[in-house]
Design a protein around this motif. Structure first.
Motif, PDB file in Angstrom:
ATOM      1  N   SER A 261      26.015  79.444  48.619  1.00 46.01           N
ATOM      2  CA  SER A 261      26.417  78.084  48.988  1.00 46.01           C
ATOM      3  C   SER A 261      27.096  78.017  50.348  1.00 46.01           C
ATOM      4  CB  SER A 261      27.389  77.539  47.935  1.00 46.01           C
ATOM      5  OG  SER A 261      28.627  78.262  47.967  1.00 46.01           O
ATOM      6  N   GLY A 262      27.446  79.151  50.913  1.00 45.14           N
ATOM      7  CA  GLY A 262      28.133  79.181  52.192  1.00 45.14           C
ATOM      8  C   GLY A 262      29.650  79.096  52.103  1.00 45.14           C
ATOM      9  N   LYS A 263      30.174  79.036  50.877  1.00 43.33           N
ATOM     10  CA  LYS A 263      31.633  78.990  50.727  1.00 43.33           C
ATOM     11  C   LYS A 263      32.273  80.300  51.159  1.00 43.33           C
ATOM     12  CE  LYS A 263      31.669  75.685  46.882  1.00 43.33           C
ATOM     13  NZ  LYS A 263      32.038  75.480  45.450  1.00 43.33           N
ATOM     14  N   LEU A 264      31.543  81.388  50.987  1.00 45.06           N
ATOM     15  CA  LEU A 264      32.003  82.702  51.420  1.00 45.06           C
ATOM     16  C   LEU A 264      31.005  83.284  52.410  1.00 45.06           C
ATOM     17  CD1 LEU A 264      33.212  84.353  48.087  1.00 45.06           C
ATOM     18  CD2 LEU A 264      34.642  83.543  49.972  1.00 45.06           C
ATOM     19  N   GLU A 265      31.536  83.960  53.441  1.00 45.23           N
ATOM     20  CA  GLU A 265      30.688  84.585  54.441  1.00 45.23           C
ATOM     21  C   GLU A 265      30.831  86.099  54.452  1.00 45.23           C
ATOM     22  OE1 GLU A 265      31.583  82.856  58.210  1.00 45.23           O
ATOM     23  OE2 GLU A 265      31.526  80.798  57.436  1.00 45.23           O
ATOM     24  N   HIS A 266      31.986  86.579  54.011  1.00 47.03           N
ATOM     25  CA  HIS A 266      32.268  88.008  54.059  1.00 47.03           C
ATOM     26  C   HIS A 266      32.920  88.455  52.755  1.00 47.03           C
ATOM     27  CE1 HIS A 266      31.606  87.669  58.410  1.00 47.03           C
ATOM     28  NE2 HIS A 266      32.447  86.645  58.396  1.00 47.03           N
ATOM     29  N   VAL A 267      32.939  89.748  52.539  1.00 47.42           N
ATOM     30  CA  VAL A 267      33.699  90.316  51.434  1.00 47.42           C
ATOM     31  C   VAL A 267      35.126  90.573  51.886  1.00 47.42           C
ATOM     32  CG1 VAL A 267      33.922  92.282  49.874  1.00 47.42           C
ATOM     33  CG2 VAL A 267      31.662  91.333  50.375  1.00 47.42           C
ATOM     34  N   PHE A 268      35.267  91.204  53.079  1.00 44.08           N
ATOM     35  CA  PHE A 268      36.584  91.467  53.672  1.00 44.08           C
ATOM     36  C   PHE A 268      36.781  90.537  54.860  1.00 44.08           C
ATOM     37  CE2 PHE A 268      35.548  95.373  51.489  1.00 44.08           C
ATOM     38  CZ  PHE A 268      36.758  95.790  50.946  1.00 44.08           C
ATOM     39  N   ALA A 269      37.933  89.893  54.915  1.00 47.73           N
ATOM     40  CA  ALA A 269      38.260  89.010  56.031  1.00 47.73           C
ATOM     41  C   ALA A 269      39.768  88.794  56.058  1.00 47.73           C
ATOM     42  CB  ALA A 269      37.531  87.674  55.901  1.00 47.73           C
ATOM     43  N   SER A 270      40.270  88.397  57.210  1.00 47.24           N
ATOM     44  CA  SER A 270      41.694  88.074  57.322  1.00 47.24           C
ATOM     45  C   SER A 270      41.947  86.583  57.144  1.00 47.24           C
ATOM     46  CB  SER A 270      42.238  88.529  58.684  1.00 47.24           C
ATOM     47  OG  SER A 270      41.545  87.881  59.742  1.00 47.24           O
ATOM     48  N   ASP A 271      40.877  85.813  56.932  1.00 47.43           N
ATOM     49  CA  ASP A 271      41.015  84.370  56.722  1.00 47.43           C
ATOM     50  C   ASP A 271      40.360  83.993  55.399  1.00 47.43           C
ATOM     51  OD1 ASP A 271      38.281  84.491  57.198  1.00 47.43           O
ATOM     52  OD2 ASP A 271      38.417  83.681  59.219  1.00 47.43           O
ATOM     53  N   HIS A 272      40.049  82.721  55.218  1.00 47.86           N
ATOM     54  CA  HIS A 272      39.518  82.244  53.945  1.00 47.86           C
ATOM     55  C   HIS A 272      38.014  82.431  53.794  1.00 47.86           C
ATOM     56  CE1 HIS A 272      43.304  79.738  54.307  1.00 47.86           C
ATOM     57  NE2 HIS A 272      43.454  80.354  53.162  1.00 47.86           N
ATOM     58  N   SER A 273      37.388  83.122  54.737  1.00 47.60           N
ATOM     59  CA  SER A 273      35.940  83.304  54.654  1.00 47.60           C
ATOM     60  C   SER A 273      35.551  84.473  53.757  1.00 47.60           C
ATOM     61  CB  SER A 273      35.350  83.508  56.053  1.00 47.60           C
ATOM     62  OG  SER A 273      35.827  84.725  56.620  1.00 47.60           O
ATOM     63  N   GLY A 274      36.547  85.208  53.234  1.00 51.02           N
ATOM     64  CA  GLY A 274      36.262  86.359  52.390  1.00 51.02           C
ATOM     65  C   GLY A 274      37.058  86.338  51.105  1.00 51.02           C
ATOM     66  N   ILE A 275      36.857  87.375  50.291  1.00 50.43           N
ATOM     67  CA  ILE A 275      37.566  87.513  49.016  1.00 50.43           C
ATOM     68  C   ILE A 275      38.717  88.498  49.160  1.00 50.43           C
ATOM     69  CG2 ILE A 275      37.366  88.150  46.587  1.00 50.43           C
ATOM     70  CD1 ILE A 275      34.353  87.601  46.805  1.00 50.43           C
ATOM     71  N   PHE A 276      38.421  89.666  49.720  1.00 55.36           N
ATOM     72  CA  PHE A 276      39.417  90.715  49.899  1.00 55.36           C
ATOM     73  C   PHE A 276      40.116  90.475  51.237  1.00 55.36           C
ATOM     74  CE2 PHE A 276      36.585  92.289  46.758  1.00 55.36           C
ATOM     75  CZ  PHE A 276      37.293  93.192  45.973  1.00 55.36           C
ATOM     76  N   ARG A 277      41.342  89.984  51.169  1.00 60.33           N
ATOM     77  CA  ARG A 277      42.060  89.596  52.374  1.00 60.33           C
ATOM     78  C   ARG A 277      42.645  90.822  53.068  1.00 60.33           C
ATOM     79  NH1 ARG A 277      47.499  85.850  52.620  1.00 60.33           N
ATOM     80  NH2 ARG A 277      47.539  85.505  54.870  1.00 60.33           N
ATOM     81  N   ALA A 278      42.044  91.214  54.190  1.00 56.07           N
ATOM     82  CA  ALA A 278      42.542  92.326  54.992  1.00 56.07           C
ATOM     83  C   ALA A 278      43.617  91.782  55.918  1.00 56.07           C
ATOM     84  CB  ALA A 278      41.414  92.962  55.785  1.00 56.07           C
ATOM     85  N   HIS A 279      44.868  91.979  55.517  1.00 55.39           N
ATOM     86  CA  HIS A 279      45.979  91.388  56.255  1.00 55.39           C
ATOM     87  C   HIS A 279      45.942  91.794  57.724  1.00 55.39           C
ATOM     88  CE1 HIS A 279      48.476  89.094  53.561  1.00 55.39           C
ATOM     89  NE2 HIS A 279      48.452  90.041  52.641  1.00 55.39           N
ATOM     90  N   ALA A 280      46.129  90.809  58.582  1.00 55.26           N
ATOM     91  CA  ALA A 280      46.265  91.057  60.011  1.00 55.26           C
ATOM     92  C   ALA A 280      47.684  90.668  60.432  1.00 55.26           C
ATOM     93  CB  ALA A 280      45.233  90.246  60.780  1.00 55.26           C
ATOM     94  N   PRO A 281      48.304  91.419  61.339  1.00 54.42           N
ATOM     95  CA  PRO A 281      47.773  92.622  61.978  1.00 54.42           C
ATOM     96  C   PRO A 281      47.668  93.786  61.007  1.00 54.42           C
ATOM     97  CG  PRO A 281      50.077  92.326  62.561  1.00 54.42           C
ATOM     98  CD  PRO A 281      49.670  91.111  61.793  1.00 54.42           C
ATOM     99  N   GLY A 282      46.809  94.738  61.363  1.00 53.67           N
ATOM    100  CA  GLY A 282      46.574  95.883  60.500  1.00 53.67           C
ATOM    101  C   GLY A 282      47.742  96.852  60.497  1.00 53.67           C
ATOM    102  N   MET A 283      47.607  97.887  59.693  1.00 52.55           N
ATOM    103  CA  MET A 283      48.646  98.902  59.532  1.00 52.55           C
ATOM    104  C   MET A 283      48.377 100.101  60.446  1.00 52.55           C
ATOM    105  SD  MET A 283      48.631  98.751  55.411  1.00 52.55           S
ATOM    106  CE  MET A 283      49.316 100.413  55.272  1.00 52.55           C
ATOM    107  N   PRO A 284      49.316 101.014  60.564  1.00 50.86           N
ATOM    108  CA  PRO A 284      49.079 102.214  61.356  1.00 50.86           C
ATOM    109  C   PRO A 284      47.909 103.038  60.833  1.00 50.86           C
ATOM    110  CG  PRO A 284      51.426 101.957  60.907  1.00 50.86           C
ATOM    111  CD  PRO A 284      50.711 100.933  60.076  1.00 50.86           C
ATOM    112  N   ASN A 285      47.303 103.767  61.727  1.00 44.62           N
ATOM    113  CA  ASN A 285      46.223 104.704  61.422  1.00 44.62           C
ATOM    114  C   ASN A 285      45.009 104.040  60.784  1.00 44.62           C
ATOM    115  OD1 ASN A 285      47.545 107.089  62.409  1.00 44.62           O
ATOM    116  ND2 ASN A 285      48.898 106.964  60.626  1.00 44.62           N
ATOM    117  N   GLY A 286      44.712 102.833  61.273  1.00 45.49           N
ATOM    118  CA  GLY A 286      43.470 102.166  60.903  1.00 45.49           C
ATOM    119  C   GLY A 286      43.396 101.674  59.481  1.00 45.49           C
TER     120      GLY A 286
END
Length: 615
Positions: A261-286
């Motif tokens: 439906s286009g409600k989701l575009e990614h699995v991982f994202a820092s915004d609402h386009s994904g399910i698994f929210r990869a917090h930004a800014p990131g952590m040390p060592n990638g």
């Protein structure tokens, strides 16, 4: 008369771990802290600083609570709100990265002042902080089993002892003068017989417009839980997620509709386009802290299955915990591997994996579920939305002269229920309300009846109020206050309800912990204690008007210091300020007339009052 209450709790204990307690052992200590959450560790350290012996009891194999179990993207808004124990901890994390990688390294930048440390680093720093105090003994793998209480004077009760059980049936009876419940669940307070609340109150109970269900009524719904995964795209440190035990792809097939439906575009994202929210800014060592995504069409948190957890027996709690692991990990595996997932989405998701150097004992998976809310004590002061309201005509929130800690966040709830299915519905009971920095009264950690118990985590608050307290920096400050309060109660042989709060505040200020938010006088300033003393008595209220510009964003949820909350000590005291302060001083104590000249600075005025205060 001694009353025994039996309490069952869940202990997730690593297989093959050792257990040093002999069968039916006993131990005496000044302070017993249950739960080595950051608040529990802060309480133990503070009590030890005061010269007290401490037994820190942890039911699992790992100290540090969520701070060492995946919650590395610390919840706060401005650095100026970090004081006391948590500030000391984050400074040590920052120093650790500087010493190992260099002051200008990517790791130091990513550590964000030590507030975004990797779980393994956070664990090592907390272990070091505990090791500095020989009077603190830490015992893991012990689950609360029984509490013995006796009636005391004035209708109060007293905890005589607590009994803890180990994985092989061993028991340890602890006799302590003060007990501190630093567990996320509030298991000790419940075992002691204190009143507590689970779920949402009605709007009318505390006069909170955002309380209750959609009809404004009370219910038993608690906030959603989820895992805080630590993941990476660095292939040299990646551990590929594997199919979880009991996995059934049919449980997840409907998630594809959200992508179609286009409600989701990614699995991982820092915004609402994904399910698994990869917090930004990131952590040390990638690495990245992976969290639930607020308002997303598909969520990691599962608020509709948690209501039985707070009071649940071991089987009930274990079932709920297992359901969260199965869903969070099963959904991840499906989106990374199932052929029905569009190839571009699947391959993008497979860029992410667990970290080989985090949680090796559990194959890269955090050992603890994020329990955002369980029991909430009904104590001497119930923290509600009124406690964070803006004071009339003032930039600051309402004044609490009995404050023991500060907070700078929002009223926050990831939802308490869900309408529709897991993949086509939405969370109910979700809220995020912005507020100015606020103070937290002593009564929030003080029970109504038990005279030798303090509760800094499952503290006294409404569901809405708890949303502004349930953050590790704030819980750490409450734990720090609990540690010092326990020492005062022991020294003066007083119930925790009767200790002198100004004396507690003085100890907290000396220990670098704030009781009012002051953006330009940090804990390492020589003026900190004087400014905190004056501000907590109301001297900094009324200095800035209500309307303030929005603070400058530092990215993500973080911002620069909150406007209108500076002491501006180098400014001359205007006639209006001198008049306001003189009236306040006259109410406070019998002090000499303020002798400072008209052009004297605010610093001179405050220090004169501080140096002549009634000690």
């Amino acid at each position: 008369m001694i009353r025994i209450t039996r309490l069952f709790v869940v202990a997730l204990i690593a297989l093959g771990s050792t257990f040093a307690i002999a069968s039916d052992a006993a131990r005496q200590t000044d302070v017993c802290v249950y739960g080595s959450t950051p608040a529990g560790i802060a309480a133990a350290v503070s009590a030890a600083k005061a010269g007290r012996s401490v037994l820190l009891v942890e039911p699992t194999d790992r100290i540090g609570g969520m701070l060492t179990s995946g919650l590395s993207h610390t919840d706060f808004r401005s650095f100026e709100a970090l004081t006391g124990f948590f500030l000391e901890f984050s400074k040590r994390v920052d120093a650790d990265y500087r010493s190992r990688y260099g002051a200008d390294s990517e790791q130091v930048v990513a550590a964000f002042g030590g507030t975004h440390g990797e779980p393994s680093v956070n664990l090592r720093i907390l272990q070091q902080m505990l090791a500095e105090y020989p009077s603190i003994a830490t015992q893991k793998h012990l689950v609360l089993e029984e509490v013995a209480t006796t009636e005391s004077v004035g209708g109060r009760r007293r905890i005589v002892s607590a009994r803890f059980a180990g994985p092989q049936g061993q028991t340890l009876q602890v006799d302590a003068r003060v007990f501190i419940d630093a567990s996320y669940e509030g298991d000790l307070l419940a075992a002691a017989g204190e009143c507590y609340h689970i779920g949402r109150e009605s709007r009318s109970q505390y006069g909170e417009p955002m309380a209750g269900n959609p009809q404004g009524q009370a219910d038993g719904q608690v906030q959603g839980y989820n895992l805080r995964l630590i993941m990476t795209t660095d292939t040299t440190n990646m551990r590929e997620p594997v199919e979880p035990k009991g996995y059934d792809r049919d449980d997840f097939i409907d998630v594809l509709k959200a992508f179609e439906s286009g409600k989701l575009e990614h699995v991982f994202a820092s915004d609402h386009s994904g399910i698994f929210r990869a917090h930004a800014p990131g952590m040390p060592n990638g690495k990245a802290d992976i969290n639930d995504t607020p308002h997303a069409p598909v969520r990691l948190s599962m608020p509709d299955i948690n209501d039985a957890y707070p009071d649940g027996d071991p089987a009930t709690r274990a079932k709920i915990v297992a359901a969260h692991y199965a869903y969070n990990l099963g959904l991840l595996y499906f989106l990374q591997h199932d052929a029905a997932v569009p190839a571009a989405i699947r391959e993008d998701a497979r860029r992410w994996g667990f970290c080989r150097d985090e949680f090796p004992e559990t194959e890269g998976i955090p050992p603890q579920l994020y329990i955002r809310e369980a029991r909430r004590m009904v104590g001497q002061h119930v923290f509600t939305g009124r406690d964070t309201e803006q004071a009339e005509g003032d930039a600051r929130a309402v004044l609490h002269r009995d404050s023991i800690a500060i907070g700078d966040y929002v009223h926050n709830c990831h939802g308490t229920g869900r309408t529709g299915s897991r993949y086509d519905g939405k969370h109910e009971g979700e809220f995020y309300k912005k507020i100015p920095p606020y103070q937290i009264p002593y009564g929030v950690i003080v029970p109504a009846v038990t005279e030798n118990l303090l509760v800094p985590v499952a503290c006294s608050a409404s569901h809405f109020g708890f949303g502004a307290l349930r953050l590790e920096p704030i819980w750490s400050s409450l734990g720090q206050a609990a540690g010092w309060a326990s020492a005062i109660a022991i020294e003066q042989d007083l119930p925790v309800q009767s200790i002198d709060v100004p004396q507690l505040q003085r100890r907290l200020h000396a220990d670098g912990s704030a009781t009012i938010y002051v953006s330009d006088v940090p804990p390492d300033s020589k003026d900190f204690a004087a400014v905190q003393w004056w501000g907590t008595r109301g001297g900094l209220h009324g200095l800035a008007p209500t309307d303030q510009p929005r603070p400058k964003s530092l990215g993500s949820q973080y911002n620069a210091a909150f406007p209108g909350h500076a002491a501006e000590l180098d400014q001359p005291t205007s006639e209006a300020v001198r008049s306001q302060w003189s009236k306040l001083l006259a109410k406070e104590q019998d002090l000499p007339r303020q002798r400072s000249a008209k052009e004297s600075s605010r610093r001179d005025w405050i220090l004169h009052a501080w140096n002549h205060r009634d000690r």
